[in-house]
Design an enzyme around this catalytic site. Structure first.
Site, PDB file in Angstrom:
ATOM      1  N   HIS A   1      -9.598  75.078   0.209  1.00  0.00           N
ATOM      2  CA  HIS A   1      -9.890  76.322   0.201  1.00  0.00           C
ATOM      3  C   HIS A   1      -8.475  77.066   0.498  1.00  0.00           C
ATOM      4  O   HIS A   1      -8.111  77.104   1.786  1.00  0.00           O
ATOM      5  CB  HIS A   1     -10.574  76.294   1.529  1.00  0.00           C
ATOM      6  CG  HIS A   1     -12.090  76.036   1.239  1.00  0.00           C
ATOM      7  ND1 HIS A   1     -12.057  74.335   1.438  1.00  0.00           N
ATOM      8  CD2 HIS A   1     -13.315  76.188   0.965  1.00  0.00           C
ATOM      9  CE1 HIS A   1     -13.545  74.054   1.251  1.00  0.00           C
ATOM     10  NE2 HIS A   1     -13.991  75.221   0.913  1.00  0.00           N
TER      11      HIS A   1
ATOM     12  N   HIS B   1     -11.655  81.401  -2.737  1.00  0.00           N
ATOM     13  CA  HIS B   1     -11.984  80.821  -1.173  1.00  0.00           C
ATOM     14  C   HIS B   1     -12.045  79.241  -1.330  1.00  0.00           C
ATOM     15  O   HIS B   1     -11.547  78.708  -0.315  1.00  0.00           O
ATOM     16  CB  HIS B   1     -13.795  81.284  -1.069  1.00  0.00           C
ATOM     17  CG  HIS B   1     -14.157  80.494  -0.068  1.00  0.00           C
ATOM     18  ND1 HIS B   1     -14.276  80.517   1.278  1.00  0.00           N
ATOM     19  CD2 HIS B   1     -15.057  79.406  -0.131  1.00  0.00           C
ATOM     20  CE1 HIS B   1     -14.753  79.762   1.977  1.00  0.00           C
ATOM     21  NE2 HIS B   1     -15.307  78.887   1.304  1.00  0.00           N
TER      22      HIS B   1
ATOM     23  N   GLU C   1     -29.206  77.142  24.094  1.00  0.00           N
ATOM     24  CA  GLU C   1     -28.808  75.610  24.023  1.00  0.00           C
ATOM     25  C   GLU C   1     -27.671  75.395  23.262  1.00  0.00           C
ATOM     26  O   GLU C   1     -26.762  74.252  23.446  1.00  0.00           O
ATOM     27  CB  GLU C   1     -30.114  74.743  23.383  1.00  0.00           C
ATOM     28  CG  GLU C   1     -31.284  75.227  24.385  1.00  0.00           C
ATOM     29  CD  GLU C   1     -32.164  76.279  24.026  1.00  0.00           C
ATOM     30  OE1 GLU C   1     -31.682  77.081  23.138  1.00  0.00           O
ATOM     31  OE2 GLU C   1     -33.136  76.506  24.824  1.00  0.00           O
TER      32      GLU C   1
ATOM     33  N   HIS D   1     -43.277  72.031  22.033  1.00  0.00           N
ATOM     34  CA  HIS D   1     -42.362  71.714  23.400  1.00  0.00           C
ATOM     35  C   HIS D   1     -42.561  70.183  23.465  1.00  0.00           C
ATOM     36  O   HIS D   1     -41.352  69.552  24.275  1.00  0.00           O
ATOM     37  CB  HIS D   1     -42.923  72.101  25.015  1.00  0.00           C
ATOM     38  CG  HIS D   1     -42.420  73.650  24.990  1.00  0.00           C
ATOM     39  ND1 HIS D   1     -42.823  74.743  24.006  1.00  0.00           N
ATOM     40  CD2 HIS D   1     -41.800  74.257  25.907  1.00  0.00           C
ATOM     41  CE1 HIS D   1     -42.395  75.858  24.160  1.00  0.00           C
ATOM     42  NE2 HIS D   1     -41.835  75.598  25.402  1.00  0.00           N
TER      43      HIS D   1
END
Lengths: 674, 674
Positions: free
Chosen positions: B40, B271, B418, B480
């Site tokens: 890249h 890129h 999280e 859950h």
């Protein structure tokens, strides 16, 4: 409904009535959670006033026709507040939500599950609970609305998507992906209510966040408002403004969590536990709600049922419009999401053609070729990629991108947002009228995990196109090389995971993904070219059995090689070497889908696996393969993370080679003999 | 270094020199990518000017002492631009990065992997590639710096964390979690450069985003600046301002991707692919860089090496300060992250005590009790939770929370984030001086997957405390209730997954997590109470073997029950029933860690598993269990998603009961006999 009229001329009795209506919610919530001895009263009691105004004055739904396509979508992103949804459903009169269901809150088999579960009760637009999924999925629903409106006109498609989100939804990163996309596409009929109660489970939100959410949403292109979430007029004014704003909206509703519980409201204590008998008694006094548990006075219930009557009128008007529209029949057809049979005929011809030509291409390229056929034959499919379009090969000729102000295209540039893409695809599928597919690298299934799981749990037909599926991607190295991802997906209930071995299986697996309309599919594809392996054309889609004997032996099998995807070719080479060099009869079994193989009869499975020793070859983690190789089998694959190097070097480095298979087969056979 | 002096008095030759220095980067990047025929070039060429100014005038590092604790941290969040890092390392003179390594870019065994890999070459602070991880991990590093400074003073700890992030990093949702946390805690020494080149892989970023990033970061509490990323003075001024701002900083650097490639710069073509021989030749002309590939003129190289000389001086000064500081010895001790031996002695006493008392508690509660001991005995551990503190039970008495302006605490309220939590814990661990642990529900491991994988790939000692580990959590329902999560974690290389069965195993598993300093651990814990099962105290940590015979039989085994966590108790009940009701000798094997069991000798594994038929019992997906139950075994567990109901109802509903085990055992035994 003339909202303005309501706003201007609303008499005091109206306010009184809405107060009572909201308190009906609060009482049902308190009582249900108490009876279950489990649940979350805080959010529903805090948002009861907003919900009352939204439903009383604005929302468009008909509880007797919960699948009415032009209903407003209501998404409870803060899914722990499920009792708000159930109370609303009882109050407006969904037939499947009698008071007895509220009394069975959180009990086995009840429609009133701990979190709203799609398919359990009518009117639940999606499963929520994992925070942030609601707002992100709603973006897909709002996008679907715009795209259907572009196709069928505002006469037929013209509805809003309302979301109730909590602090958790806004803190989860997926929400940023969602609002960035929604703002970019200017999904102006998306209206998000933020239950801004400044409380999360650990305590005040000031423990963990200082973000100016209004500024953040504004930065994403949202219209933003900040209101008192307990002032009925402010609420109504904000919704009316949001509908007129021409932009997606965030309405920050300053609320008191658990409002109505005099001693606990405003604290995290009301969030996730019953209030207790004493506090509920005190709340009944404070709310001036002297009625028995699970009892709503008739006049209040009747006012609530007006919502349904208004909705029924609107639905009837809509039906007339559809019947008059020249596009009405097409609209109904799209709603069925039936891929035309011609697609499958063309795919069969495609297979025949490429078996003859022995076309050797990367399976990602084969997928692009297949999509060229599919997307030409039907416009149900909506493509997209998380900024890897020309790597995933998900766009086909003539597909135009959807853009702000022009929703007539059918390709979505989801941006570098795998999680947001997956959730938006869930929303497109849930809304109806579309079969979404979207691409990323298999390794980045990690980022989309939360939403992929919901695709499965909700049984939505979403097709994940996951390319660059192993060390075969080469130089990008271990961060980009999936190891555990196949196991992660295969362990997830309700997903078909496909790893086709060549162009033929790729066509077959796509066919299966289109046919299995009750679940998501993940099609796992190679970056590198793979030989065409199919010996000859058959009408049968052989991948439909999940696994099949690609190469049988003339003599009794001495060993069976099990493989998927790019490793099937390696297994074939090994089988050739075993025969030529060692006179060992090795069969090759291709296993594009474990799930479908598991669903076959034991007799079929035995015929494929057979009694000879088995070697599994897959450039991934072993976990799960013992199911197929058995006690005496061997596994050739990855035992740790990958590395950065050209692909062929990596296969040698990690010992996933025909030579290794040959040596392992010889060892297994000799162990068996002696 | 006096930055202001440099800024004010910088002669023209300085600009010329920096231009040449930056072009040295560009040339090395072009040539390395071309030679590898992979990589890249766009990002490194675009950010070469920013990198030059940052390294030339500001950064603090000593290539001869890459582990110097007070070095500035440099995180290349846009990891695909790895050649920028390698070029910089060569230029400033890291001994392990000679020019030959650049010539081996992306080849097997090279230090110059496709993406920066932690541990492959010195000075790489973390593995990047999966977008957004860099910025989120850097937040943990910057937090660690503030916390160490609070403990040891600015004399010893006073460095910056610099991040280079691309559009992808900013679009990924994890970035929002990260900047929200960084802004909230006011991590003022975190400085993020945004490579604002308006190009992503699919094309212009306008295809997929319209967010005003400056406004977004400002909303999160960042100081924001917008500069020309090719103007050396503007760059230097912005960095100086950021360092002085007293807030975390975002510097939007408007750059041209692939700058220097005259025909391709500014487009996505630069890129992720080599520029090609012709374009590189044209770039050499355009950049006025007539030098041979991989050749940097001595005077330019020498100017680059000044960076190292300045850093060496700074490090020497620092060493003097440490030697004079009364806290110097403590600082050095903390850097070793050695948990004192007393912890393990106390944990042994804890085990003995609770075996005597037969303490029945949820394993999450047992974990809290263990943490009470650990956190008292050492202050290396840093606790936290993603807003589930009182569910995960991760805080212990006396632990104060870290807050903006007061970093002397050791508990982090990570918020409902999280993914951000996991990445921040990686940063805390990578920075040095801390052992972080953090809690969430096991089901939400999904959200943190991307960062958990990096914990494993980087071999960092991060402890995930994942509670509510099965249908045993009850009413919250299928969203859950983890099903596939154990398989997902077990399939991931390099993680120890622990699922303790009782208070004793919980203590043992925590002990192992503290001892295994070269990898992350996931400790999976129950919501519900579990009986103490250990028959008697032994000095040995029995969980260390991964699996062991908890209950042996007097007679030869007729059947072996394998289980983990909460299902071990059920297996024990079943064993009792089998003996009492059917005179069947059933052994019970507890398997708290498959990884550790797999690492035992085959003889030990055979002695545990034995020859009798085996039944595995785990309230989770089957995937992986066939490794242990073998061809003739059976599995009792989950075959789909969970449901919402009280836990005991769910165990019955899904047939995970002693009765089912008994029936299955009898069937297996009879099949064996006849």
């Amino acid at each position: 409904m003339n909202t303005q009229a309501l706003l201007q001329d609303k008499p005091d009795t109206e306010i009184l009535s809405e107060r009572d209506m909201a308190n009906a919610i609060r009482a049902l919530v308190m009582d249900s959670v108490q009876k279950a001895n489990s649940g979350h009263p805080g959010m529903p009691m805090g948002m009861a006033d907003v919900a009352t105004v939204l439903f009383r004055r604005f929302i468009k739904l008909d509880p007797l026709h919960p699948q009415w396509p032009d209903r407003d979508r209501f998404v409870l992103s803060a899914g722990h507040g499920s009792m708000l949804q159930y109370a609303l459903h009882y109050l407006v009169g969904y037939p499947d939500m009698p008071i007895e269901e509220l009394q069975r809150f959180r009990q086995i088999g009840a429609k009133t599950a701990g979190h709203p579960e799609y398919g359990h009760a009518q009117g639940i637009e999606m499963t929520t609970g994992p925070l942030g999924q609601g707002i992100a999925t709603a973006v897909g629903m709002a996008l679907a609305e715009r795209m259907q409106a572009a196709r069928f006109g505002a006469d037929i498609v013209d509805h809003h998507t309302y979301v109730m989100a909590g602090d958790g939804c806004l803190q989860e990163g997926i929400s940023q992906e969602a609002i960035d996309l929604a703002g970019h596409l200017n999904l102006s009929k998306l209206i998000v209510f933020w239950d801004n109660n400044a409380i999360s489970i650990d305590g005040p939100t000031s423990l963990s966040t200082s973000t100016d959410q209004l500024a953040r949403f504004k930065a994403a292109g949202f219209d933003v408002q900040d209101i008192d979430g307990h002032d009925f007029d402010e609420i109504a004014g904000a919704i009316a403004h949001a509908k007129a704003s021409g932009r997606p909206s965030l309405i920050s509703c300053r609320t008191i969590i658990g409002k109505g519980a005099p001693n606990l409201q405003g604290t995290e204590k009301t969030h996730g536990a019953p209030l207790g008998v004493a506090e509920i008694a005190a709340a009944r006094l404070a709310l001036d709600w002297p009625h028995e548990p699970f009892t709503v006075p008739e006049h209040i219930l009747e006012t609530w049922r007006d919502v349904a009557r208004r909705g029924a009128d609107e639905r009837r008007d809509w039906s007339v419009r559809v019947s008059k529209s020249p596009l009405g029949e097409d609209f109904k057809l799209a709603a069925q999401k039936q891929v035309p049979a011609t697609v499958f005929e063309e795919l069969a011809a495609f297979r025949r053609d490429h078996i003859e030509k022995a076309t050797k291409v990367a399976t990602r390229k084969a997928s692009e070729m297949v999509l060229g056929i599919v997307n030409t034959a039907t416009d149900l499919t909506i493509g997209g990629s998380a900024d890897l379009t020309h790597s995933n090969l998900t766009v086909t000729p003539g597909m135009r991108a959807v853009a702000s102000g022009d929703f007539s295209g059918r390709y979505i540039h989801y941006g570098i947002r795998e999680h947001g893409m997956a959730a938006a695809m869930n929303g497109l599928a849930l809304h109806g009228g579309f079969i979404p597919y979207g691409g990323t690298f298999l390794a980045f299934a990690d980022y989309a995990r939360g939403a992929i799981r919901l695709s499965a749990l909700m049984g939505q037909q979403v097709v994940y196109v996951m390319t660059h599926d192993s060390i075969g991607l080469g130089e990008d190295g271990p961060t980009h090389q999936p190891i555990e991802h196949l196991a992660m997906l295969r362990a997830t209930p309700g997903i078909n995971v496909f790893r086709p071995a060549d162009i033929i299986e790729t066509a077959e697996c796509w066919e299966l993904a289109l046919k299995h309309s009750d679940r998501p599919s993940v099609i796992v594809l190679s970056r590198q070219n793979l030989a065409m392996l199919r010996p000859g054309y058959t009408d049968e889609n052989r991948s439909a059995r999940g696994a099949y004997v690609l190469r049988e032996t003339a003599e009794p099998r001495a060993v069976t090689l099990l493989a998927t995807g790019s490793e099937v070719e390696i297994a074939c080479t090994a089988a050739d070497m075993l025969r030529a060099q060692h006179k060992i009869a090795a069969a090759v079994v291709s296993m594009p889908s474990w799930e479908l193989f598991e669903a076959q009869t034991p007799a079929y499975r035995r015929s494929v696996l057979a009694a000879a020793p088995r070697i599994a070859i897959e450039a991934a983690a072993r976990l799960g393969w013992d199911r197929w190789i058995g006690d005496k089998g061997a596994f050739i694959g990855m035992h740790g993370f990958g590395a950065s190097a050209p692909a062929s070097d990596l296969y040698r480095h990690f010992g996933i080679t025909p030579e290794k298979i040959v040596a392992t087969a010889r060892k297994l056979i000799s162990e068996k003999e002696y």
